[in-house]
Write an enzyme that holds these catalytic residues in place. Sequence first.
Site, mmCIF file in Angstrom:
data_model
loop_
_atom_site.group_PDB
_atom_site.id
_atom_site.type_symbol
_atom_site.label_atom_id
_atom_site.label_comp_id
_atom_site.label_asym_id
_atom_site.label_seq_id
_atom_site.Cartn_x
_atom_site.Cartn_y
_atom_site.Cartn_z
ATOM 1 N N GLU A 1 -17.343 -15.662 78.175
ATOM 2 C CA GLU A 1 -17.692 -15.929 76.784
ATOM 3 C C GLU A 1 -16.618 -16.680 76.007
ATOM 4 O O GLU A 1 -16.039 -16.149 75.046
ATOM 5 C CB GLU A 1 -18.018 -14.605 76.075
ATOM 6 N N GLU B 1 -24.436 -10.699 82.233
ATOM 7 C CA GLU B 1 -24.444 -9.489 81.389
ATOM 8 C C GLU B 1 -25.756 -9.415 80.622
ATOM 9 O O GLU B 1 -26.263 -10.440 80.163
ATOM 10 C CB GLU B 1 -23.337 -9.515 80.321
HETATM 11 C C1 GBH Z 1 -20.014 -9.077 75.593
HETATM 12 O O1 GBH Z 1 -19.678 -9.560 74.337
HETATM 13 C C2 GBH Z 1 -18.719 -8.919 76.332
HETATM 14 O O2 GBH Z 1 -18.587 -9.827 77.398
HETATM 15 C C3 GBH Z 1 -18.456 -7.525 76.810
HETATM 16 O O3 GBH Z 1 -17.116 -7.412 77.116
HETATM 17 C C4 GBH Z 1 -18.929 -6.563 75.742
HETATM 18 O O4 GBH Z 1 -18.558 -5.252 76.041
HETATM 19 C C5 GBH Z 1 -20.423 -6.673 75.664
HETATM 20 O O5 GBH Z 1 -20.823 -7.987 75.406
HETATM 21 C C6 GBH Z 1 -21.068 -5.779 74.615
HETATM 22 O O6 GBH Z 1 -20.674 -6.141 73.338
HETATM 23 O O7 GBH Z 1 -21.002 -9.555 66.526
HETATM 24 O O8 GBH Z 1 -20.734 -8.291 64.499
HETATM 25 O O9 GBH Z 1 -21.678 -7.254 66.415
HETATM 26 C C7 GBH Z 1 -20.734 -9.873 73.484
HETATM 27 C C8 GBH Z 1 -20.203 -10.415 72.183
HETATM 28 C C9 GBH Z 1 -18.712 -9.887 70.451
HETATM 29 C C10 GBH Z 1 -20.751 -8.718 70.651
HETATM 30 C C11 GBH Z 1 -18.227 -8.860 69.473
HETATM 31 C C12 GBH Z 1 -20.241 -7.670 69.706
HETATM 32 C C13 GBH Z 1 -18.906 -7.315 67.792
HETATM 33 C C14 GBH Z 1 -19.071 -7.779 66.395
HETATM 34 N N1 GBH Z 1 -19.679 -9.347 71.352
HETATM 35 N N2 GBH Z 1 -19.335 -8.302 68.771
HETATM 36 S S1 GBH Z 1 -20.722 -8.233 65.930
#
Ligand code: GBH
Length: 491
Positions: free
Chosen positions: A208, A397
């Site tokens: 990502e 994922e």
């Molecule tokens: C993926 O990120 C990652 O690759 C993985 O490590 C993670 O555990 C998984 O997804 C689940 O999240 O956007 O306001 O909700 C996905 C992108 C970025 C989504 C951070 C959640 C948190 C803030 N992620 N985001 S928000």
Amino acid sequence: MPGSFTFNRRDFLSTTFGAAAGFSILPTGHRLIRELLSTPAPFSPFQFPKDFLWGAATASYQIEGAWDEDGKGESIWDHFAHTVGKVKGAATADVACDSYHRYKEDVELLKKLNLNSYRFSVSWPRIQADGTGKPNPKGLDYYKRLADTLLEAKIRPLCTLYHWDLPQKLEEAGGWPNRDLAARFTEYAEIVVRTLGDRINHWCIFNEPWVFTFLGYSSGIHAPARKNFSDCLRATHVVNIAQGQAFRAIKAINPKLQVGNAFSMSNCEPATSSDADRQAADRAHAIGNVWFLHPALKSEYPKAFPGSAPLEMMGVKSGDMELCRAPFDFLGINYYRRQFISAIAPGEGESSTGFHSYDATQGALTDFAWEVWPDSFGELLLRISREYDKPAIEITENGCSYLDSPDEAGRIPDQRRIDFMRGYLGAVGHAIQKGANIRAYHHWSLLDNFEWAEGYAQRFGMVYVDFRNQKRTIKDSGYWYGKLAASGNLS
Ligand code: GBH
């Protein structure tokens, strides 16, 4: 008015922020939302191909723990989590799931779930504590042992070289906006692939890139918590260069190795059928979904702005776009949810630049408040398939956070996760039927783990982890998925 367009930093920031973190919520009852309502397609059963790979995914920082053992250096995530006020509940991943010591138990779980692919990542500061110089043999040994244990269990290792744990020393030297990082990263990739390339055939370069550049350098909600928009844009370009260079370096070691990447993607659906919203949705797609894919396959940035990309601000030099080239053997796609995109901010009127992004709330919400809408996944897969000439795709994922915990009998009846998987795998089946070349699905995640800025407040696992004693318990969804993996028959 493309001719009169000038790049406006403030406009861009507000729009990209929306997309970055899903901060904007479309007000309920807002006129935009009514035009959007579509009826979900009915579920149809699907028999997956015999050679389809059934997997689970994890990442080093989220599960390994052992944060300073055996010569490992500090990563930007160690630094971030050890800084007061950054992670919910002041959580750290110092121990996390302790997989550094319990990896054998975790491979046993994969076996119990009948899985034949495991996506994990290598922690760069385990291999080079400061991000440069001689490799640390103990760090490399850990991944050798892990890969060998997987191979013995007849599970294909799919190894990600970078899932966000940059050595802190390299951040102190400027981090991803610093062009030197491309060379540093390539050197690290060479070390890992030279050592493990005899047993691991399948590689993802980055996890990502959009998330770690935008959330790390622009919105600052992830490590290294910088909030500087031009740094962020520069970082995206350095990452694109690093991607091309690492690709060539891996192929030079062994051209037979299969090299891809794991891109975060989100179906960008126009808020209304207006031309303005459709164009805004295309720009959101360009920045959010293919900013790191288009340069790799087409040697140019996608059309993300009404004018051209702010190449100067990004530090693009002549000849750079050739360096970005990476003709991937497969595309990894991480998919969680769709976004509604509008050119208009409610109450703000027309925006001549960019787009506004809203969390959709038409379907049910997970415990992380992410909307469940499987059709959007199928649409995104077919779009990528169409636009990039039917590439081989692996779902690297897909998953959901639900907080179900053990009942009195010790069982975890997480029916909502089963419903989620059934819906999203149905969408994968549908896309395959329509001609997409999808060969693998990795559920995020094998284990409940450290969910970045959320700490342990979200649980994405098919296996419950009791963080007081590290006890692992397979949830009902894990048993359900295990049966599916054995039969390939989604019904
Ligand atoms: C993926 O990120 C990652 O690759 C993985 O490590 C993670 O555990 C998984 O997804 C689940 O999240 O956007 O306001 O909700 C996905 C992108 C970025 C989504 C951070 C959640 C948190 C803030 N992620 N985001 S928000």
